[in-house]
Design a protein around this motif. Structure first.
Motif, mmCIF file in Angstrom:
data_model
loop_
_atom_site.group_PDB
_atom_site.id
_atom_site.type_symbol
_atom_site.label_atom_id
_atom_site.label_comp_id
_atom_site.label_asym_id
_atom_site.label_seq_id
_atom_site.Cartn_x
_atom_site.Cartn_y
_atom_site.Cartn_z
ATOM 1 N N HIS B 36 38.435 -62.610 2.719
ATOM 2 C CA HIS B 36 37.106 -62.798 2.129
ATOM 3 C C HIS B 36 36.166 -61.647 2.482
ATOM 4 O O HIS B 36 35.328 -61.248 1.676
ATOM 5 C CB HIS B 36 36.499 -64.130 2.566
ATOM 6 C CG HIS B 36 35.179 -64.410 1.911
ATOM 7 N ND1 HIS B 36 33.979 -64.094 2.508
ATOM 8 C CD2 HIS B 36 34.876 -64.925 0.701
ATOM 9 C CE1 HIS B 36 32.994 -64.421 1.694
ATOM 10 N NE2 HIS B 36 33.509 -64.926 0.585
ATOM 11 N N GLN B 40 34.926 -60.718 -0.917
ATOM 12 C CA GLN B 40 33.627 -61.361 -1.148
ATOM 13 C C GLN B 40 33.644 -62.306 -2.349
ATOM 14 O O GLN B 40 32.672 -62.428 -3.088
ATOM 15 C CB GLN B 40 32.510 -60.316 -1.319
ATOM 16 C CG GLN B 40 32.285 -59.438 -0.103
ATOM 17 C CD GLN B 40 31.829 -60.213 1.133
ATOM 18 O OE1 GLN B 40 31.084 -61.176 1.014
ATOM 19 N NE2 GLN B 40 32.311 -59.806 2.307
ATOM 20 N N ASP B 41 34.794 -62.940 -2.557
ATOM 21 C CA ASP B 41 34.887 -63.919 -3.633
ATOM 22 C C ASP B 41 35.738 -65.077 -3.133
ATOM 23 O O ASP B 41 36.876 -64.871 -2.707
ATOM 24 C CB ASP B 41 35.521 -63.299 -4.877
ATOM 25 C CG ASP B 41 35.585 -64.281 -6.043
ATOM 26 O OD1 ASP B 41 34.717 -64.209 -6.918
ATOM 27 O OD2 ASP B 41 36.501 -65.141 -6.067
ATOM 28 N N SER B 45 39.847 -65.254 -2.874
ATOM 29 C CA SER B 45 40.323 -65.176 -1.488
ATOM 30 C C SER B 45 41.340 -66.273 -1.194
ATOM 31 O O SER B 45 42.353 -66.035 -0.532
ATOM 32 C CB SER B 45 39.155 -65.304 -0.513
ATOM 33 O OG SER B 45 38.245 -64.252 -0.718
ATOM 34 N N THR B 86 41.416 -55.508 -5.004
ATOM 35 C CA THR B 86 40.164 -54.845 -5.384
ATOM 36 C C THR B 86 40.407 -53.760 -6.445
ATOM 37 O O THR B 86 39.482 -53.332 -7.108
ATOM 38 C CB THR B 86 39.466 -54.157 -4.178
ATOM 39 O OG1 THR B 86 40.336 -53.138 -3.660
ATOM 40 C CG2 THR B 86 39.132 -55.137 -3.088
ATOM 41 N N TYR B 91 39.255 -57.860 -10.823
ATOM 42 C CA TYR B 91 38.328 -57.803 -9.701
ATOM 43 C C TYR B 91 37.147 -56.894 -10.002
ATOM 44 O O TYR B 91 36.001 -57.226 -9.714
ATOM 45 C CB TYR B 91 39.044 -57.333 -8.429
ATOM 46 C CG TYR B 91 38.113 -57.367 -7.231
ATOM 47 C CD1 TYR B 91 37.848 -58.561 -6.583
ATOM 48 C CD2 TYR B 91 37.472 -56.214 -6.792
ATOM 49 C CE1 TYR B 91 36.977 -58.615 -5.514
ATOM 50 C CE2 TYR B 91 36.596 -56.262 -5.713
ATOM 51 C CZ TYR B 91 36.349 -57.460 -5.077
ATOM 52 O OH TYR B 91 35.481 -57.513 -4.031
ATOM 53 N N LEU B 94 34.289 -58.361 -11.693
ATOM 54 C CA LEU B 94 33.431 -59.276 -10.932
ATOM 55 C C LEU B 94 32.244 -58.553 -10.299
ATOM 56 O O LEU B 94 31.256 -59.175 -9.917
ATOM 57 C CB LEU B 94 34.238 -59.964 -9.825
ATOM 58 C CG LEU B 94 35.300 -60.975 -10.246
ATOM 59 C CD1 LEU B 94 36.131 -61.405 -9.038
ATOM 60 C CD2 LEU B 94 34.676 -62.203 -10.889
ATOM 61 N N LYS B 95 32.376 -57.221 -10.182
ATOM 62 C CA LYS B 95 31.305 -56.383 -9.624
ATOM 63 C C LYS B 95 30.777 -56.916 -8.294
ATOM 64 O O LYS B 95 29.594 -57.227 -8.130
ATOM 65 C CB LYS B 95 30.147 -56.272 -10.624
ATOM 66 C CG LYS B 95 30.523 -55.528 -11.892
ATOM 67 C CD LYS B 95 29.291 -55.144 -12.667
ATOM 68 C CE LYS B 95 29.536 -54.169 -13.779
ATOM 69 N NZ LYS B 95 30.648 -54.484 -14.679
ATOM 70 N N LYS B 96 31.687 -57.071 -7.357
ATOM 71 C CA LYS B 96 31.293 -57.559 -6.029
ATOM 72 C C LYS B 96 30.840 -56.399 -5.153
ATOM 73 O O LYS B 96 31.332 -55.286 -5.291
ATOM 74 C CB LYS B 96 32.485 -58.243 -5.364
ATOM 75 C CG LYS B 96 32.939 -59.504 -6.057
ATOM 76 C CD LYS B 96 32.028 -60.653 -5.723
ATOM 77 C CE LYS B 96 32.458 -61.908 -6.496
ATOM 78 N NZ LYS B 96 31.532 -63.015 -6.297
ATOM 79 N N ASN B 97 29.946 -56.706 -4.264
ATOM 80 C CA ASN B 97 29.529 -55.712 -3.283
ATOM 81 C C ASN B 97 30.608 -55.579 -2.212
ATOM 82 O O ASN B 97 30.914 -56.526 -1.509
ATOM 83 C CB ASN B 97 28.212 -56.162 -2.636
ATOM 84 C CG ASN B 97 27.710 -55.148 -1.620
ATOM 85 O OD1 ASN B 97 28.361 -54.137 -1.343
ATOM 86 N ND2 ASN B 97 26.544 -55.409 -1.075
ATOM 87 N N GLN B 98 31.172 -54.392 -2.116
ATOM 88 C CA GLN B 98 32.278 -54.240 -1.174
ATOM 89 C C GLN B 98 31.855 -53.596 0.145
ATOM 90 O O GLN B 98 32.685 -53.325 0.988
ATOM 91 C CB GLN B 98 33.390 -53.419 -1.809
ATOM 92 C CG GLN B 98 34.153 -54.212 -2.855
ATOM 93 C CD GLN B 98 35.280 -53.411 -3.448
ATOM 94 O OE1 GLN B 98 36.139 -52.906 -2.745
ATOM 95 N NE2 GLN B 98 35.268 -53.267 -4.758
#
Lengths: 268, 177
Positions: B36, B40-41, B45, B86, B91, B94-98
């Protein structure tokens, strides 16, 4: 002889746990861990700290899927492989090709697979029917058995208890298996299973996990007739037991979406 | 031989499901945290965690204690599986902050059931310097090599090693106080 304090303070053990040492350095640490218990203890502490940080780092509500899901995935994956284990037949197929020549090339992989599958199904269904009959006979006989016999069996030293826990479709259900490997007999306590819906029946499976293979131990018709204890013969080296809900008459292989309860045996 | 070594051996030699389950119980929460931290999802995860333990089942024969701890092997599989994810289009969409480190979500201990050991950990994390946070995150949880870490943090290579020790030991849970 190494200086333990100096060795610890160098930071090499942290990098060892993190996995960033090269192979030679890792092996050197490994050798030292075998020699010095203080180092081993220190490495365990590092590991526990790293584990703990990771555990508390995730959002409060984030929980893994239950272990049963993992077992089911292993199982389902295995089922896709069985009975079409093509590579097992490769050598044989190659010799056929050599013997009968080019014509055999038309004997395609899929045809061969179909035949193999069909044969396996026929074999399995005969086995399932036989086992279902067996279970019924025993259940019928059970009525005549005295309660003392059940109690004696369950409390016997040779009998192991396997708790089957409720799975996704029916988390509130449970069952217990009392298994005596010497006599190859089992009593099931099905108190925690609701009556099977009309047209359906519970079916008991013995699972071995390497490779993952289900074997039917018959349908639990006695339960449908309102009995709490059911006696079943089991001469398998079972590593787990599962109970699924199946159409009346039972199925050749378990319907995993309808897996009610599942439990691992201690003997594995 | 500690308990983990024993379980790993049993699982490795006999594909013992009980041992596998015990190892799963010991490590699945922390590995979920590791995954996770990278993804960050939450849903993703959970899926990757499942994949990781399937890989453990499939590849346990390839694990050798001589090359490292079982935990380290598992950590490696988890980090790699998450990092692989990633790179997928799914993924990226989803535009997650990594750029989130492992300590970010550890800010509200009062929301959890906390034991003394954990309380101390929280207190120590609060005191942790920014340098240490970054270093621990990269080395343990992001799978950076020593060289990559020294470049990312602009510190000499040799410092990575000594600082790993000093930073982590300021957090170390007191097992034998």
């Amino acid at each position: 002889m190494i200086d333990i304090k100096e060795y610890i303070e160098s930071g090499i053990l942290e990098l060892y746990v993190a996995g960033t040492l090269n192979r030679e350095d890792s092996y050197e640490v490994y050798s030292n861990l075998q020699k010095y218990p203080e180092l081993r203890e220190y490495v365990q502490q590092i590991e526990q700290t790293v584990v703990k940080i990771a555990e508390v780092s995730k959002p409060k509500d984030l929980k893994a899927k239950p272990f049963g899901n993992l077992l089911r995935s292993l199982h389902q994956r295995q089922q896709k492989v069985i009975p079409i284990r093509w590579h097992h037949y490769m050598g044989w197929a190659a010799s056929v090709v050599l013997m009968v020549g080019v014509a055999s090339l038309y004997y395609s992989k899929s045809e061969l697979n179909e035949k193999l599958t069909a044969q396996t199904i026929v074999k399995d269904s005969i086995k399932t029917e036989k086992q279902a009959l067996q279970a019924d006979l025993i259940a019928a006989k059970l009525e005549m058995n005295t309660q003392e016999e059940v109690i004696a069996f369950i409390t016997s030293k040779e009998t192991v208890k396997v708790d089957l826990a409720g799975q996704k479709v029916a988390p509130e259900t449970y069952a217990s298996v009392y298994w005596n490997q010497d006599t190859e007999e089992m009593y099931l306590d099905l108190e925690g299973l609701p009556p099977a819906p009309k047209g359906k029946v519970y079916q008991l499976w013995s699972l071995t996990l390497n490779p993952l293979t289900p074997t039917s131990l018959g349908t639990l018709d006695a339960h449908s007739q309102g009995k709490r204890f059911v006696k079943v013969g089991n001469n398998n080296a079972s590593q787990a037991f599962g109970i699924t809900l199946e159409p009346e008459g039972g199925s050749i292989s378990p319907t995993l979406e309808q897996l009610y309860t599942l439990g691992l045996t201690k003997i594995s | 031989m500690d308990e983990v070594d024993f379980l790993v051996k049993k699982f490795q030699e006999e594909k013992d499901v009980k041992a596998y389950e015990k190892l799963y119980n010991m490590y699945h929460e922390s590995m979920l945290g590791v995954i996770h931290n990278i993804l960050q999802d939450e849903d993703l995860s959970k899926d990757i965690l499942q994949e990781v333990f399937l890989k453990v089942w499939d590849n346990i024969e390839s694990y050798s204690p001589k090359r490292g701890r079982f935990f380290t092997w598992l950590l490696n599989i988890s980090r790699n599986a998450a990092i692989d994810k990633t790179r997928s289009k799914e993924y990226k969409d989803l535009k997650k902050n990594q750029n989130i480190d492992i300590f970010v979500h550890i800010s509200q201990p009062e929301e959890r059931e906390v034991d003394d050991q954990e309380k101390m950990l929280y207190a120590n994390i609060k005191k942790l310097s920014e340098k240490c946070r970054k270093l621990i995150d990269l080395i343990f949880y992001k799978g950076y090599t020593q060289k990559e870490t020294s470049e990312a943090l602009e510190i000499p290579l040799g410092t990575v090693k000594t600082r790993s020790r000093s930073c982590l030991s300021s957090l170390k849970l007191s097992l034998n106080p």
